[in-house]
Design a protein around this motif. Structure first.
Motif, PDB file in Angstrom:
ATOM      1  N   LEU A  88       9.870  -0.747   5.457  1.00  0.00           N
ATOM      2  CA  LEU A  88       9.310   0.241   3.164  1.00  0.00           C
ATOM      3  C   LEU A  88      10.325  -1.229   2.441  1.00  0.00           C
ATOM      4  CD1 LEU A  88      10.758   1.962   0.937  1.00  0.00           C
ATOM      5  CD2 LEU A  88      13.247   0.933   0.696  1.00  0.00           C
ATOM      6  N   SER A  89      10.443  -2.376   2.940  1.00  0.00           N
ATOM      7  CA  SER A  89      10.509  -3.436   2.638  1.00  0.00           C
ATOM      8  C   SER A  89       8.850  -4.508   2.841  1.00  0.00           C
ATOM      9  CB  SER A  89      10.755  -4.642   3.507  1.00  0.00           C
ATOM     10  OG  SER A  89      13.115  -4.994   2.855  1.00  0.00           O
ATOM     11  N   ALA A  90       8.098  -4.285   4.195  1.00  0.00           N
ATOM     12  CA  ALA A  90       6.818  -4.559   3.784  1.00  0.00           C
ATOM     13  C   ALA A  90       6.101  -3.910   3.090  1.00  0.00           C
ATOM     14  CB  ALA A  90       6.265  -4.673   4.869  1.00  0.00           C
ATOM     15  N   LEU A  95       7.260  -1.938  -0.334  1.00  0.00           N
ATOM     16  CA  LEU A  95       7.458  -2.295  -1.759  1.00  0.00           C
ATOM     17  C   LEU A  95       6.411  -3.662  -1.988  1.00  0.00           C
ATOM     18  CD1 LEU A  95      11.293  -1.683  -1.397  1.00  0.00           C
ATOM     19  CD2 LEU A  95       9.064  -0.612  -3.251  1.00  0.00           C
ATOM     20  N   ILE A  96       6.780  -5.120  -0.786  1.00  0.00           N
ATOM     21  CA  ILE A  96       5.367  -6.012  -0.965  1.00  0.00           C
ATOM     22  C   ILE A  96       4.177  -6.333  -1.080  1.00  0.00           C
ATOM     23  CG2 ILE A  96       5.155  -7.802  -0.527  1.00  0.00           C
ATOM     24  CD1 ILE A  96       7.738  -8.805   1.257  1.00  0.00           C
ATOM     25  N   PHE A 133       3.687  -3.839  -4.493  1.00  0.00           N
ATOM     26  CA  PHE A 133       3.800  -4.673  -5.481  1.00  0.00           C
ATOM     27  C   PHE A 133       2.228  -5.385  -5.841  1.00  0.00           C
ATOM     28  CE2 PHE A 133       4.870  -8.546  -7.636  1.00  0.00           C
ATOM     29  CZ  PHE A 133       5.719  -8.459  -8.227  1.00  0.00           C
ATOM     30  N   PHE A 134       2.425  -5.940  -4.651  1.00  0.00           N
ATOM     31  CA  PHE A 134       0.939  -6.967  -4.697  1.00  0.00           C
ATOM     32  C   PHE A 134      -0.789  -6.136  -5.156  1.00  0.00           C
ATOM     33  CE2 PHE A 134       3.579 -10.765  -3.312  1.00  0.00           C
ATOM     34  CZ  PHE A 134       3.585 -11.223  -4.648  1.00  0.00           C
ATOM     35  N   VAL A 159      -0.630  -3.939  -7.403  1.00  0.00           N
ATOM     36  CA  VAL A 159      -0.488  -4.281  -8.670  1.00  0.00           C
ATOM     37  C   VAL A 159      -2.078  -4.751  -9.752  1.00  0.00           C
ATOM     38  CG1 VAL A 159       1.112  -4.272 -11.188  1.00  0.00           C
ATOM     39  CG2 VAL A 159       1.475  -3.047  -9.020  1.00  0.00           C
ATOM     40  N   LEU A 169      -2.319  -7.059 -12.087  1.00  0.00           N
ATOM     41  CA  LEU A 169      -2.052  -7.920 -12.508  1.00  0.00           C
ATOM     42  C   LEU A 169      -1.402  -9.257 -11.705  1.00  0.00           C
ATOM     43  CD1 LEU A 169      -0.955  -9.278 -15.751  1.00  0.00           C
ATOM     44  CD2 LEU A 169       1.536  -9.057 -14.727  1.00  0.00           C
ATOM     45  N   TYR A 170      -0.572  -8.625 -10.620  1.00  0.00           N
ATOM     46  CA  TYR A 170       0.363  -9.221  -9.932  1.00  0.00           C
ATOM     47  C   TYR A 170      -0.929  -9.402  -8.315  1.00  0.00           C
ATOM     48  CZ  TYR A 170       4.696  -8.610 -12.301  1.00  0.00           C
ATOM     49  OH  TYR A 170       5.425  -8.407 -13.165  1.00  0.00           O
ATOM     50  N   TRP A 219      -3.166 -12.671  -9.925  1.00  0.00           N
ATOM     51  CA  TRP A 219      -2.251 -14.113 -10.018  1.00  0.00           C
ATOM     52  C   TRP A 219      -2.175 -14.262  -8.365  1.00  0.00           C
ATOM     53  CZ3 TRP A 219       2.237 -14.926  -7.050  1.00  0.00           C
ATOM     54  CH2 TRP A 219       3.271 -16.146  -8.172  1.00  0.00           C
ATOM     55  N   LEU A 220      -2.800 -13.552  -7.248  1.00  0.00           N
ATOM     56  CA  LEU A 220      -1.686 -13.819  -6.050  1.00  0.00           C
ATOM     57  C   LEU A 220      -3.225 -14.157  -4.994  1.00  0.00           C
ATOM     58  CD1 LEU A 220      -0.001 -13.877  -3.271  1.00  0.00           C
ATOM     59  CD2 LEU A 220      -0.982 -11.438  -3.018  1.00  0.00           C
TER      60      LEU A 220
END
Lengths: 163, 471
Positions: A9-11, A13-14, A17-18, A20, A22-23, A26-27
């Motif tokens: 789940l953590s992996a 979500l990260i 997140f990236f 999206v 916008l992110y 940015w990344l």
């Protein structure tokens, strides 16, 4: 098993997140491209001067050029320090697109020399002027000479603004 | 870079900040103690060069080194014997769980480039290189802050009049650490992020805390100011710390925490002078609580007096004394303040454009990511589904309201407080308050409890701190 699910789940979500836009951009722009590109060059370019050039670019180059000419052409036996009348801000277009002439404090920071511009109150205290195109320093002794340099700068800007 | 110099400076920050914590009896977890000590130590030490200048002591490596040592000793030694060193000896660092470690590795990867950039590049923000940076450079050459940088034509800038926070730290770091200084902003940013993460982690499951921290770290504009030295990121950190300890005071009724909060606000004021105006707006909150708990007139007046007086001392040190009696160029605060009634309509205009242009626009997304969108959604969800807020959430909401209204007020009375630069960076102060609100959000805490329950196989467990044992 439940902890493994939380790891996934953590992996996820990260990763999500990236994804999206916008992110993601940015990344890529700030982190991945930097680590993959600029950073590799930077570790091989560790000199103080190199790092200043890399940071300030044209601005630093301009300041160093003016400083070199001033140090060479300004009479060594003069009691006064040079106060250089630089071309007006509008002249910057001739140097490079997007270039902004350094304000006096920034010029002093970069070179240790004083400068002024035609629109500033200290213009008539100038004791020399930088003819950037000719890479030449001219000494100024009176108001008439300062006026003629200001007129010269104005001509340059006018020529520049003509289509 | 001088590693011994860096170790010396960091040690002085740590001792000064730790002494301050001990002075007010603030007891925190080990990691929080370290982070807060470093942050406050940096800001305290920033004042050293200007104090030396006021005493007409030449600013040399020896004198600054001695002053740093004396400051650290004066703050730390009186409390050194009372500290419980067993905490250090007995501290057990537990490995975070793998799902948390993934987040921590990502945070480290995101922050590593900012530390490198701080070290590698010279400062280039216009507000710094047209004021504090040349002042710092020529201070090192000429051993005085009133140096030849003031002999240039200053009609194009007012940055030489800004508080001595940046120039002071640049002087210290250039003397002891690196040619370009700057690394102090990494110290502040990393310590702050570590502290904020601990706060989030104390209240939420690591996955939710990690996700919110990711939202915080990746805000494009504040991220950039973790390596571009200016005043606002540090001001945000100190203002938030002040609000946080004000909240702790309200929760515990411990007046020492109130005084610690006051000192944090004073340090925030030493970074950005207009913080003093925001403090006037913050003041009704502690006043209300003193009255509510029937603290008595004498105690209320005494503490509220200190709340305004201590920050004012640091404000006056720069604006009243240094600017008036030492600065070689004339300056009057009055010229930058406009209190006339004619400016009133400007408040509404500024408030409107702050929302329209900076917060809820394409530019807003480019500056702050989705932070200013996520927070109202969480707040709305709390209002609909929970309708209950704890003290910390309420204090954060009060702080947010103060800033949401106070920042346009600053723009109204300070004509130089423009929209796209000063207002934009002032909005940073809202960000950690939003984070701590979300950490206390009823909806997110329910979600957090559900994840913990799932993890424990159905048994409901409140999120614990696994990495550092509670001291």
């Amino acid at each position: 098993m439940r902890r493994l699910a939380l790891v996934l789940l953590s992996a996820a979500l990260i990763f999500g997140f990236f994804q999206v836009p916008l992110y993601k951009s940015w990344l890529n722009g700030r982190i991945l491209n930097y680590k993959g590109g600029s950073f590799r060059k930077e570790v091989h370019r560790m000199g103080i001067e190199e790092r200043k050039k890399a940071r300030f670019g044209k601005l630093y180059e301009f300041c160093r050029q003016v400083s070199a000419v001033a140090k060479q052409d300004f009479p060594k036996n003069e009691k006064e320090q040079p106060l250089i009348l630089l071309p007006p801000y509008e002249y910057a277009k001739q140097i490079a697109p997007g270039f902004i002439m350094p304000e006096p404090m920034i010029f002093y920071h970069m070179t240790g020399l004083h400068c002024t511009y035609p629109h500033l109150g200290s213009a008539y205290n100038a004791n020399c002027a930088m003819l950037y195109k000719e890479q030449k320093l001219v000494l100024l002794h009176n108001k008439a000479e300062i006026d003629s340099v200001i007129a010269h700068y104005k001509n340059l800007v006018d020529q520049q603004s003509q289509p | 870079m001088s590693i011994p110099g860096l170790i010396f400076v960091l040690a002085m920050h740590l001792l000064a900040g730790r002494g301050l914590l001990a002075m007010f009896g603030v007891k925190e977890r080990l990691i929080t103690t370290f982070a807060l000590s470093m942050i406050t130590g940096v800001v305290i030490d920033a004042l050293i060069p200007v104090l030396l200048e006021m005493c007409r002591i030449p600013i040399t490596t020896t004198n600054v080194g001695l002053a740093l040592t004396i400051t650290a000793a004066a703050l730390f030694v009186p409390h050194a014997r009372k500290l419980d060193y067993n905490r250090l000896r007995n501290a057990r660092i537990r490995m975070p769980r793998l799902y948390e470690l993934i987040f921590l590795v990502v945070f480290a990867a995101l922050m590593a480039p900012t530390v490198w950039r701080c070290f590698y590049y010279p400062p280039n923000a216009r507000d710094v290189i047209s004021g504090p940076e040349p002042i710092a450079d020529y201070t090192i050459k000429e051993h005085t802050m009133l140096n030849s940088a003031f002999t240039v034509d200053l009609s194009t800038t007012n940055n030489h009049l800004k508080p001595p926070f940046v120039s002071g730290l640049q002087i210290i770091y250039k003397l002891f650490v690196t040619a370009f200084g700057q690394l102090w902003i990494s110290v502040i940013a990393l310590c702050f992020l570590a502290w904020l993460y601990v706060l989030m982690r104390e209240r939420l499951h690591p996955i939710l805390a990690g996700l919110l921290m990711l939202l915080f770290i990746t805000m494009p504009d504040p991220y950039a100011y973790t390596y571009i030295i200016l005043f606002d990121y540090s001001n945000m950190v100190l203002f938030f710390a002040g609000i946080y300890y004000l909240c702790k005071h309200i929760e515990t009724r411990d007046n020492k925490l109130f005084l610690y909060a006051t000192v944090l606000f004073a340090l925030a004021t030493s970074i950005r002078a207009e913080t003093l105006i925001l403090l006037v707006m913050v003041a009704p909150l502690p006043f209300y609580h003193f009255v509510k708990r029937k603290a008595g007139l004498k105690q209320t007046v005494w503490y509220m007096g200190l709340f305004m007086f201590i920050p004012f001392v640091l404000y006056y040190l720069w604006m009243g004394l240094f600017m008036k009696y030492y600065m070689p160029v004339p300056y009057s605060v009055g010229q930058d303040v406009n209190l006339s009634a004619e400016r009133m309509p400007f408040f509404f205009e500024r408030f409107w454009y702050m929302n329209k242009n900076l917060l809820y626009s394409k530019l807003g997304l480019d500056l702050f990511g989705y932070m200013y969108y996520v927070f109202p959604v969480v707040l709305l969800a709390d209002a609909i589904f929970i309708r209950k807020w704890n003290t910390e959430a309420r204090v954060m909401l009060y702080g947010l309201l103060i800033l949401y209204i106070g920042i346009p007020i600053l723009g109204t009375i300070l004509p130089l407080f423009d929209l796209n630069n000063t207002t934009k960076r002032s909005l940073y102060k809202m960000l950690p308050l939003m984070m701590l609100y979300m950490a206390n959000s009823g909806v997110l805490q329910k979600l957090s409890a559900a994840i913990s329950k799932f993890e424990q196989g159905g048994k409901l467990v409140v999120a614990e701190i696994p990495d550092i044992e509670k001291q």
